[in-house]
Motif scaffolding. Structure first.
Motif, PDB file in Angstrom:
ATOM      1  N   THR A   1       2.406  14.997   7.421  1.00 34.83           N
ATOM      2  CA  THR A   1       1.290  15.756   7.796  1.00 34.83           C
ATOM      3  C   THR A   1       0.243  15.607   7.622  1.00 34.83           C
ATOM      4  OG1 THR A   1       2.763  17.949   7.181  1.00 34.83           O
ATOM      5  CG2 THR A   1       1.192  18.366   8.134  1.00 34.83           C
ATOM      6  N   ARG A   2      -0.364  15.576   6.350  1.00 36.17           N
ATOM      7  CA  ARG A   2      -1.927  14.776   6.478  1.00 36.17           C
ATOM      8  C   ARG A   2      -2.253  14.256   7.084  1.00 36.17           C
ATOM      9  NH1 ARG A   2      -2.877  14.232   0.033  1.00 36.17           N
ATOM     10  NH2 ARG A   2      -3.046  16.381  -0.407  1.00 36.17           N
ATOM     11  N   GLU A   3      -1.769  12.164   7.179  1.00 34.69           N
ATOM     12  CA  GLU A   3      -1.955  11.247   7.792  1.00 34.69           C
ATOM     13  C   GLU A   3      -1.552  11.716   9.404  1.00 34.69           C
ATOM     14  OE1 GLU A   3      -3.585   9.126   6.181  1.00 34.69           O
ATOM     15  OE2 GLU A   3      -3.316  10.014   4.337  1.00 34.69           O
ATOM     16  N   GLY A   4      -0.455  12.132  10.002  1.00 31.51           N
ATOM     17  CA  GLY A   4      -0.439  12.299  10.805  1.00 31.51           C
ATOM     18  C   GLY A   4      -0.031  10.961  12.061  1.00 31.51           C
ATOM     19  N   SER A   5       0.324  10.089  11.123  1.00 30.12           N
ATOM     20  CA  SER A   5       1.897   9.313  11.430  1.00 30.12           C
ATOM     21  C   SER A   5       2.517   8.583  10.511  1.00 30.12           C
ATOM     22  CB  SER A   5       0.154   8.142  12.319  1.00 30.12           C
ATOM     23  OG  SER A   5      -0.015   6.551  11.640  1.00 30.12           O
ATOM     24  N   LEU A   6       3.326   7.453  11.173  1.00 29.67           N
ATOM     25  CA  LEU A   6       4.151   7.347   9.334  1.00 29.67           C
ATOM     26  C   LEU A   6       3.446   6.726   9.350  1.00 29.67           C
ATOM     27  CD1 LEU A   6       7.594   7.814  11.497  1.00 29.67           C
ATOM     28  CD2 LEU A   6       6.585   8.760   9.683  1.00 29.67           C
ATOM     29  N   THR A   7       3.009   5.319   9.941  1.00 31.36           N
ATOM     30  CA  THR A   7       2.365   4.558   9.593  1.00 31.36           C
ATOM     31  C   THR A   7       1.377   4.398   8.278  1.00 31.36           C
ATOM     32  OG1 THR A   7       2.243   2.905  11.540  1.00 31.36           O
ATOM     33  CG2 THR A   7       1.064   2.532  10.150  1.00 31.36           C
ATOM     34  N   ALA A   8       0.341   5.487   8.944  1.00 29.98           N
ATOM     35  CA  ALA A   8      -0.453   5.482   7.738  1.00 29.98           C
ATOM     36  C   ALA A   8      -0.346   6.228   5.713  1.00 29.98           C
ATOM     37  CB  ALA A   8      -1.972   6.354   8.468  1.00 29.98           C
ATOM     38  N   ALA A   9       1.251   7.373   6.478  1.00 29.32           N
ATOM     39  CA  ALA A   9       2.086   7.888   5.605  1.00 29.32           C
ATOM     40  C   ALA A   9       2.792   6.555   4.868  1.00 29.32           C
ATOM     41  CB  ALA A   9       3.043   9.341   6.483  1.00 29.32           C
ATOM     42  N   GLY A  10       2.655   5.778   5.711  1.00 32.47           N
ATOM     43  CA  GLY A  10       3.646   4.632   4.439  1.00 32.47           C
ATOM     44  C   GLY A  10       2.716   4.169   4.189  1.00 32.47           C
ATOM     45  N   MET A  11       1.528   3.728   4.672  1.00 35.16           N
ATOM     46  CA  MET A  11       0.838   3.324   3.798  1.00 35.16           C
ATOM     47  C   MET A  11       0.593   4.077   2.343  1.00 35.16           C
ATOM     48  SD  MET A  11      -2.461   1.616   6.806  1.00 35.16           S
ATOM     49  CE  MET A  11      -3.094   0.511   5.426  1.00 35.16           C
ATOM     50  N   ARG A  12       0.138   5.276   2.216  1.00 34.79           N
ATOM     51  CA  ARG A  12      -0.298   5.728   1.887  1.00 34.79           C
ATOM     52  C   ARG A  12       1.125   6.013   0.304  1.00 34.79           C
ATOM     53  NH1 ARG A  12      -4.496   9.409   0.012  1.00 34.79           N
ATOM     54  NH2 ARG A  12      -3.376  11.015  -0.511  1.00 34.79           N
ATOM     55  N   LEU A  13       2.361   6.171   0.925  1.00 32.44           N
ATOM     56  CA  LEU A  13       3.045   6.195   0.177  1.00 32.44           C
ATOM     57  C   LEU A  13       4.199   5.011  -0.260  1.00 32.44           C
ATOM     58  CD1 LEU A  13       4.958   8.865   2.146  1.00 32.44           C
ATOM     59  CD2 LEU A  13       4.613   9.238   0.262  1.00 32.44           C
ATOM     60  N   ASN A  14       3.507   3.488  -0.041  1.00 31.49           N
ATOM     61  CA  ASN A  14       3.927   2.347  -0.208  1.00 31.49           C
ATOM     62  C   ASN A  14       5.088   2.014   0.716  1.00 31.49           C
ATOM     63  OD1 ASN A  14       1.376   1.565  -1.750  1.00 31.49           O
ATOM     64  ND2 ASN A  14       2.045   2.649  -3.672  1.00 31.49           N
ATOM     65  N   LEU A  15       5.328   2.300   1.845  1.00 29.24           N
ATOM     66  CA  LEU A  15       6.422   2.503   2.285  1.00 29.24           C
ATOM     67  C   LEU A  15       6.840   2.017   3.533  1.00 29.24           C
ATOM     68  CD1 LEU A  15       8.404   5.515   1.631  1.00 29.24           C
ATOM     69  CD2 LEU A  15       9.134   3.795   0.923  1.00 29.24           C
ATOM     70  N   THR A  16       7.371   0.562   4.186  1.00 30.63           N
ATOM     71  CA  THR A  16       6.953   0.114   5.772  1.00 30.63           C
ATOM     72  C   THR A  16       7.371   1.245   6.130  1.00 30.63           C
ATOM     73  OG1 THR A  16       9.459  -0.090   5.468  1.00 30.63           O
ATOM     74  CG2 THR A  16       7.665  -2.246   4.831  1.00 30.63           C
ATOM     75  N   GLN A  17       7.170   1.313   7.969  1.00 30.84           N
ATOM     76  CA  GLN A  17       7.333   2.905   8.546  1.00 30.84           C
ATOM     77  C   GLN A  17       8.655   2.334   8.719  1.00 30.84           C
ATOM     78  OE1 GLN A  17       5.066   2.160  12.375  1.00 30.84           O
ATOM     79  NE2 GLN A  17       6.277   3.720  13.569  1.00 30.84           N
TER      80      GLN A  17
ATOM     81  N   LYS B   1      17.094  10.764   6.015  1.00 29.65           N
ATOM     82  CA  LYS B   1      18.075  11.199   4.740  1.00 29.65           C
ATOM     83  C   LYS B   1      17.844  12.889   4.479  1.00 29.65           C
ATOM     84  CE  LYS B   1      18.948   9.697   0.552  1.00 29.65           C
ATOM     85  NZ  LYS B   1      18.799   8.065  -1.027  1.00 29.65           N
ATOM     86  N   ILE B   2      15.838  12.728   4.764  1.00 32.81           N
ATOM     87  CA  ILE B   2      15.848  14.404   4.014  1.00 32.81           C
ATOM     88  C   ILE B   2      16.459  15.342   4.858  1.00 32.81           C
ATOM     89  CG2 ILE B   2      13.834  16.019   3.711  1.00 32.81           C
ATOM     90  CD1 ILE B   2      12.125  13.344   3.096  1.00 32.81           C
ATOM     91  N   GLU B   3      16.359  15.206   6.424  1.00 39.16           N
ATOM     92  CA  GLU B   3      16.958  15.780   7.656  1.00 39.16           C
ATOM     93  C   GLU B   3      18.390  16.079   6.272  1.00 39.16           C
ATOM     94  OE1 GLU B   3      13.625  16.681  10.554  1.00 39.16           O
ATOM     95  OE2 GLU B   3      15.369  15.019  10.723  1.00 39.16           O
ATOM     96  N   GLN B   4      19.076  15.014   6.222  1.00 33.50           N
ATOM     97  CA  GLN B   4      20.925  14.884   6.126  1.00 33.50           C
ATOM     98  C   GLN B   4      20.673  15.963   4.744  1.00 33.50           C
ATOM     99  OE1 GLN B   4      22.174  10.506   6.354  1.00 33.50           O
ATOM    100  NE2 GLN B   4      21.590  10.797   8.477  1.00 33.50           N
ATOM    101  N   GLN B   5      20.100  15.772   3.396  1.00 33.80           N
ATOM    102  CA  GLN B   5      20.449  16.064   2.520  1.00 33.80           C
ATOM    103  C   GLN B   5      19.289  17.558   2.747  1.00 33.80           C
ATOM    104  OE1 GLN B   5      18.141  12.848   0.093  1.00 33.80           O
ATOM    105  NE2 GLN B   5      18.950  14.181  -2.004  1.00 33.80           N
ATOM    106  N   LEU B   6      19.171  17.854   3.347  1.00 31.90           N
ATOM    107  CA  LEU B   6      18.832  19.415   3.734  1.00 31.90           C
ATOM    108  C   LEU B   6      19.676  20.410   4.226  1.00 31.90           C
ATOM    109  CD1 LEU B   6      14.855  19.107   2.687  1.00 31.90           C
ATOM    110  CD2 LEU B   6      16.517  19.496   1.091  1.00 31.90           C
TER     111      LEU B   6
ATOM    112  N   HIS C   1      13.665   6.282   8.034  1.00 35.13           N
ATOM    113  CA  HIS C   1      14.459   6.082   7.163  1.00 35.13           C
ATOM    114  C   HIS C   1      14.684   7.454   5.992  1.00 35.13           C
ATOM    115  CE1 HIS C   1      18.631   5.029   5.707  1.00 35.13           C
ATOM    116  NE2 HIS C   1      18.766   5.555   4.498  1.00 35.13           N
ATOM    117  N   SER C   2      13.801   7.304   5.497  1.00 35.80           N
ATOM    118  CA  SER C   2      13.564   8.161   4.172  1.00 35.80           C
ATOM    119  C   SER C   2      13.645   9.773   5.176  1.00 35.80           C
ATOM    120  CB  SER C   2      12.198   8.622   3.307  1.00 35.80           C
ATOM    121  OG  SER C   2      13.067   6.929   2.711  1.00 35.80           O
ATOM    122  N   ILE C   3      13.131   9.854   6.030  1.00 38.71           N
ATOM    123  CA  ILE C   3      13.277  11.231   6.563  1.00 38.71           C
ATOM    124  C   ILE C   3      14.067  11.692   7.218  1.00 38.71           C
ATOM    125  CG2 ILE C   3      12.025  12.058   9.171  1.00 38.71           C
ATOM    126  CD1 ILE C   3       9.501  10.863   8.713  1.00 38.71           C
TER     127      ILE C   3
END
Length: 299
Positions: free
Chosen positions: A16-32, A41-46, A37-39
Motif C-alpha cells: 500500500t505504501r509503495e503503490g507497486s509490487l516492484t517498489a514494495a518488493g525492493m523494500r521487502l528484499n523480494l523479487t516481484q 499465499k496470504i489470501e489462501q491462508q486467510l 506468490h506471497s500475496i
C-alpha cells in the motif's frame, strides 16, 4: 483455521505504501514474482480477498483496508519492542522520540535537548511533526515517546506534565495600525490577513479562544510552515500572526515585530509534555520531562 502472521501485515503495509509490487518488493528484499506468490499465499491462508485489480493497480478490499489499519497500529509497536531489545542487548539506553504539536516550540526544545544530550550520552533524540493518527494517537501507537503540546487530551493511559506558561499575543509589523494598541478585540481582526501554521482551525487558539466565541473570522487566512518566513511576512505588513510572547520577543532583534495583547485579559497558555503511563520506569524519559519542567528551561 486462518492464522494471521506479522509478515502478512508487513506485506500489506508495504504494498500500500509503495503503490507497486516492484517498489514494495525492493523494500521487502523480494523479487516481484516472489512477492506476487506471497500475496496469493496470504489470501489462501486467510481465506479472504485482500486486493482487487483495477487496471494495473492493486486496490485493497474492505478486508484489506481493515488489515491495513491493524498493520498501522501493531507494526510500530513490534518495531519499538525490537528496537528496545536491541538497545538493551548492546548496552545502549535508547532513542527518545519527541512528537511536536507546537510549531513555535522548536526554539524552546533546542534549549532543553542540548544540555539533555550532554547528561545522557547514550541517548539519541528524534523529533517528529507528522503523525499517522494525530499527536495523541502517536503516543498510543508508540510512534513517539513524548508529545509536546499546548492542548493535552486527558485519556486513560496518558500523563501530561506542564513545563512552562506563556501568553499568546498578536504579532504585528512596524507599520501596522494595531501596533500602538494596549490590546485588540476580535472585531479588529475582521479585515486582517491572519498568518498561521498549517494546522486545522479547531486546533488554533486564536480561533477557538478569541475569534469564534465572538462570531468573527479574519478576511483571509494564509498558512505558512516556517516560523522565520511567517515573521518576515508579518514584518513586511503581509498579515498578522498569533504567537507566544516569548517567541515574538526572542525574534525582535532579527525582525521588527510588536506583540499586542489579545483581549483585555490576554490569553494564557501552557505547554505540556505527554507520555504513556507504562513508560514511567524509563529513567531517561522521566529525566527529560523533569529537566524540561525545571526553571532554567523556562521562557
Amino acid at each position: 483455521m486462518s492464522i494471521l502472521e506479522r509478515s502478512h501485515l508487513t506485506i500489506i503495509r508495504e504494498v500500500t505504501r509503495e503503490g507497486s509490487l516492484t517498489a514494495a518488493g525492493m523494500r521487502l528484499n523480494l523479487t516481484q514474482p516472489a512477492l506476487s506468490h506471497s500475496i496469493r499465499k496470504i489470501e489462501q491462508q486467510l481465506g479472504v480477498k485482500i486486493w482487487r485489480r483495477e487496471g494495473r493497480s492493486l486496490v485493497l478490499t474492505q478486508a484489506g483496508e481493515w488489515l491495513l489499519s491493524l498493520a498501522n497500529r501493531l507494526l510500530p509497536q513490534f518495531e519499538l519492542a525490537e528496537n528496545r531489545l536491541e538497545q538493551f542487548a548492546n548496552g545502549e539506553r535508547g532513542t527518545l522520540r519527541i512528537g511536536m504539536e507546537c510549531h513555535p516550540c522548536y526554539q524552546w526544545l533546542l534549549k532543553v535537548v542540548s544540555p539533555y544530550l550532554d547528561r545522557w550520552p547514550k541517548v539519541d533524540v528524534d523529533v517528529r511533526q507528522k503523525f499517522q493518527f494525530g499527536g495523541i494517537g502517536a503516543l498510543f501507537s508508540n510512534e513517539v515517546d513524548i508529545l509536546v503540546t499546548p492542548d493535552p487530551l486527558y485519556k486513560p493511559g496518558l500523563t501530561f506534565t506542564p513545563v512552562f506558561d506563556y501568553e499568546l499575543v498578536l504579532a504585528v509589523g512596524p507599520e501596522h495600525p494595531l501596533r500602538e494598541e494596549k490590546f485588540v478585540l476580535p472585531e479588529q481582526l475582521a479585515d486582517e490577513t491572519l498568518i498561521t501554521y498549517p494546522v486545522p482551525s479547531e486546533r488554533l487558539d486564536i480561533y477557538m479562544q478569541f475569534l469564534q466565541p465572538a462570531g468573527i473570522g479574519p478576511r483571509q487566512q494564509k498558512q505558512i510552515e516556517t516560523t522565520d518566513i511567517m515573521l518576515v511576512m508579518v514584518t513586511h505588513g503581509r498579515g498578522v500572526a498569533a504567537l507566544p510572547r516569548w517567541l515574538v520577543e526572542e525574534y525582535a532583534s532579527r525582525f521588527e515585530l510588536y506583540p499586542v495583547k489579545l483581549g483585555k485579559k490576554g490569553i494564557a497558555k501552557q505547554i505540556f509534555l505527554g507520555r504513556r503511563e507504562t513508560d514511567e520506569e524509563i529513567q531517561y524519559l522521566r529525566d527529560f520531562i523533569e529537566f524540561a519542567a525545571s526553571p532554567h528551561s523556562d521562557h
